[in-house]
Write a protein that holds these residues in place. Structure first.
Motif, short mmCIF file in Angstrom:
data_model
loop_
_atom_site.label_atom_id
_atom_site.label_comp_id
_atom_site.label_asym_id
_atom_site.label_seq_id
_atom_site.Cartn_x
_atom_site.Cartn_y
_atom_site.Cartn_z
N SER A 1 3.01 -3.08 -12.91
CA SER A 1 2.52 -1.84 -14.48
C SER A 1 3.01 -2.91 -15.13
CB SER A 1 3.32 -0.91 -14.76
OG SER A 1 3.54 -0.50 -16.33
N LEU A 2 4.07 -4.15 -15.03
CA LEU A 2 4.37 -4.72 -16.21
C LEU A 2 3.23 -6.18 -16.41
CD1 LEU A 2 7.93 -5.44 -15.40
CD2 LEU A 2 6.98 -4.49 -17.23
N VAL A 3 2.44 -6.27 -14.99
CA VAL A 3 1.87 -7.15 -14.63
C VAL A 3 0.12 -6.86 -14.97
CG1 VAL A 3 0.01 -7.87 -13.08
CG2 VAL A 3 2.00 -7.98 -12.96
N THR A 4 -0.05 -5.42 -14.66
CA THR A 4 -1.52 -5.01 -15.69
C THR A 4 -1.50 -4.98 -17.39
OG1 THR A 4 -0.79 -2.63 -15.52
CG2 THR A 4 -2.29 -3.69 -13.76
N GLY A 5 -0.50 -4.71 -17.67
CA GLY A 5 -0.05 -3.54 -18.86
C GLY A 5 0.57 -5.58 -19.95
N ASN A 6 0.78 -6.88 -19.39
CA ASN A 6 0.77 -7.98 -20.34
C ASN A 6 -0.34 -9.12 -20.09
OD1 ASN A 6 3.66 -7.55 -21.56
ND2 ASN A 6 3.80 -6.46 -19.75
N THR B 1 -4.23 -14.42 -16.15
CA THR B 1 -4.80 -13.19 -15.04
C THR B 1 -4.17 -13.32 -13.92
OG1 THR B 1 -5.42 -15.00 -13.76
CG2 THR B 1 -6.54 -14.77 -15.72
N TYR B 2 -4.47 -12.45 -13.81
CA TYR B 2 -3.45 -11.94 -11.67
C TYR B 2 -4.48 -11.24 -10.62
CZ TYR B 2 -4.52 -7.21 -13.67
OH TYR B 2 -5.18 -6.62 -13.78
N SER B 3 -3.77 -11.33 -9.59
CA SER B 3 -4.37 -11.01 -8.28
C SER B 3 -2.79 -10.11 -7.80
CB SER B 3 -5.26 -12.04 -7.01
OG SER B 3 -5.65 -12.22 -8.06
N ILE B 4 -2.81 -8.14 -7.85
CA ILE B 4 -1.71 -7.34 -7.30
C ILE B 4 -2.49 -7.43 -5.59
CG2 ILE B 4 -0.72 -5.55 -7.45
CD1 ILE B 4 -1.14 -5.58 -9.96
N VAL B 5 -1.49 -7.63 -4.80
CA VAL B 5 -1.59 -7.84 -3.50
C VAL B 5 -0.89 -6.63 -2.75
CG1 VAL B 5 -2.39 -8.97 -0.81
CG2 VAL B 5 -3.22 -9.84 -2.98
N ARG B 6 -1.92 -5.42 -1.85
CA ARG B 6 -1.18 -4.42 -1.39
C ARG B 6 -0.96 -4.90 -0.22
NH1 ARG B 6 -3.13 0.20 -5.15
NH2 ARG B 6 -0.92 -0.06 -7.04
N CYS C 1 0.84 -0.35 -0.37
CA CYS C 1 0.33 -0.18 -0.20
C CYS C 1 1.41 0.93 -0.22
CB CYS C 1 -0.96 -0.09 1.16
SG CYS C 1 -0.29 0.47 3.00
N GLY C 2 -0.05 2.42 0.14
CA GLY C 2 1.10 3.67 0.01
C GLY C 2 1.23 3.75 -2.17
N ILE C 3 0.76 3.36 -2.05
CA ILE C 3 0.92 3.62 -4.04
C ILE C 3 -0.66 3.75 -4.59
CG2 ILE C 3 2.95 2.88 -3.33
CD1 ILE C 3 2.58 0.26 -5.40
N SER C 4 -1.06 4.18 -3.98
CA SER C 4 -2.17 4.06 -4.67
C SER C 4 -2.63 5.20 -5.67
CB SER C 4 -3.69 3.28 -3.57
OG SER C 4 -4.79 3.98 -4.34
N VAL D 1 8.31 2.63 -5.73
CA VAL D 1 8.97 3.20 -7.60
C VAL D 1 9.38 1.97 -8.04
CG1 VAL D 1 10.41 3.43 -9.54
CG2 VAL D 1 9.78 5.36 -6.93
N ASP D 2 9.36 1.06 -7.77
CA ASP D 2 10.04 -0.65 -8.00
C ASP D 2 8.61 -1.26 -7.89
OD1 ASP D 2 11.14 -3.16 -8.45
OD2 ASP D 2 11.62 -3.48 -6.90
N LYS D 3 7.99 -0.82 -7.07
CA LYS D 3 6.72 -2.00 -7.10
C LYS D 3 5.98 -1.29 -8.17
CE LYS D 3 6.77 -4.28 -2.92
NZ LYS D 3 7.05 -5.95 -3.32
N LEU D 4 5.55 -0.21 -8.15
CA LEU D 4 4.43 -0.06 -9.34
C LEU D 4 5.01 -0.71 -10.78
CD1 LEU D 4 3.82 4.06 -8.04
CD2 LEU D 4 2.11 2.73 -8.48
#
Length: 263
Positions: free
Chosen positions: A189-194, A201-206, A156-159, A182-185
């Motif tokens: 981006s690589l996950v959602t963009g690819n 499919t994916y799930s990103i957990v913050r 969290c902290g990057i929403s 910055v690294d997490k973002l």
């Protein structure tokens, strides 16, 4: 969003499971009888804890999460190496919880691109599996038959939807954790963009700030996408437990969503 658990046994690859959140999820997946493949730079960290005789459904692969060949080996394990596999086939899911060591003196992590490069490696490994094992992961007129679920641990902290942390912790999130954020973002981006192009499919957990020890009776609050809950922290073990119960052992829950969890 509710999740429905399933009795179907899965094959799950774990990157970064020698401790913390990843180990908590791995331990529960193994106990439930899923076939688990864990990538570890020092295999003894897992094999000493989980002897093969007592845990035949665990395969530990020596290697680094930035090594395409090593990650690809986890994505397509040999049938002879894991218990209960009738034939060689790719994994159903991948959980990545890799991260760097924070260096307080420099207010950064030892590898500022650890998560970004780890995701680049994972995506390249998916491509490698498709190239090297085409008969087992074919593409038909209906599309790709192998569509693994990728579960990644972010923070969290990057929403972009607004502040998802208490105001009192602003200095931690905006200054101390600037580099890893910055690294997490970049990883996200690589996950959602690819996902569409690469066929997963994916799930990103913050999770909020990770702590110890576990508090299993404490309620975990959940927010999806642009509606994150605000909280101070959550333990590593409780985060791994939530991921196992709601993502790894569930069918279709939080698919292609960003999930924020906190106490």
């Amino acid at each position: 969003m509710s999740s429905s658990t399933t009795n179907t046994k899965k094959t799950i690859a774990f990157l970064g499971a020698s401790g913390g959140v990843g180990l908590a999820a791995l331990t529960r997946a193994m106990a439930a009888g899923h076939t688990c493949i864990a990538l570890c730079r020092t295999p003894s960290k897992l094999t000493d804890r989980f002897p093969a005789a007592q845990h035949p459904n665990l395969k530990v692969v020596q290697g680094n999460a930035h090594d395409v060949d090593a990650v690809a080996q986890c994505l397509f394990p040999s049938s002879a190496s894991t218990s209960g596999s009738a034939a060689a086939k790719p994994v159903d899911m991948v959980m990545s919880s890799i991260g760097g060591q924070f260096q307080f003196a420099k207010m950064t992590i030892d590898d500022p691109h650890v998560c970004e490069n780890g995701m680049k490696t994972l995506l390249a490994a998916i491509d490698k599996v498709r190239r090297d094992h085409g008969a087992a992961v074919p593409e038909t007129s209906q599309g790709l038959l192998w569509r693994p679920r990728i579960v990644v641990v972010s923070t969290c902290g990057i929403s972009k939807a607004g502040r998802d942390f208490p105001l009192a912790t602003l200095p931690i999130y905006k200054f101390m954790l600037k580099v890893p954020h910055v690294d997490k973002l970049a990883m996200e981006s690589l996950v959602t963009g690819n996902a569409g192009e690469k066929g997963f499919t994916y799930s990103i957990v913050r999770p909020s700030l990770l702590t110890d020890p576990a508090v299993p009776d404490r309620k975990i609050r959940v927010g999806v996408d642009d509606k994150p809950p605000v909280g101070y922290g959550i333990s590593r073990d409780d985060t791994g437990r939530w991921i196992y119960e709601n993502l790894l052992s569930a069918e279709g829950a939080y698919e292609n969503r960003v999930v924020t969890i906190t106490w």
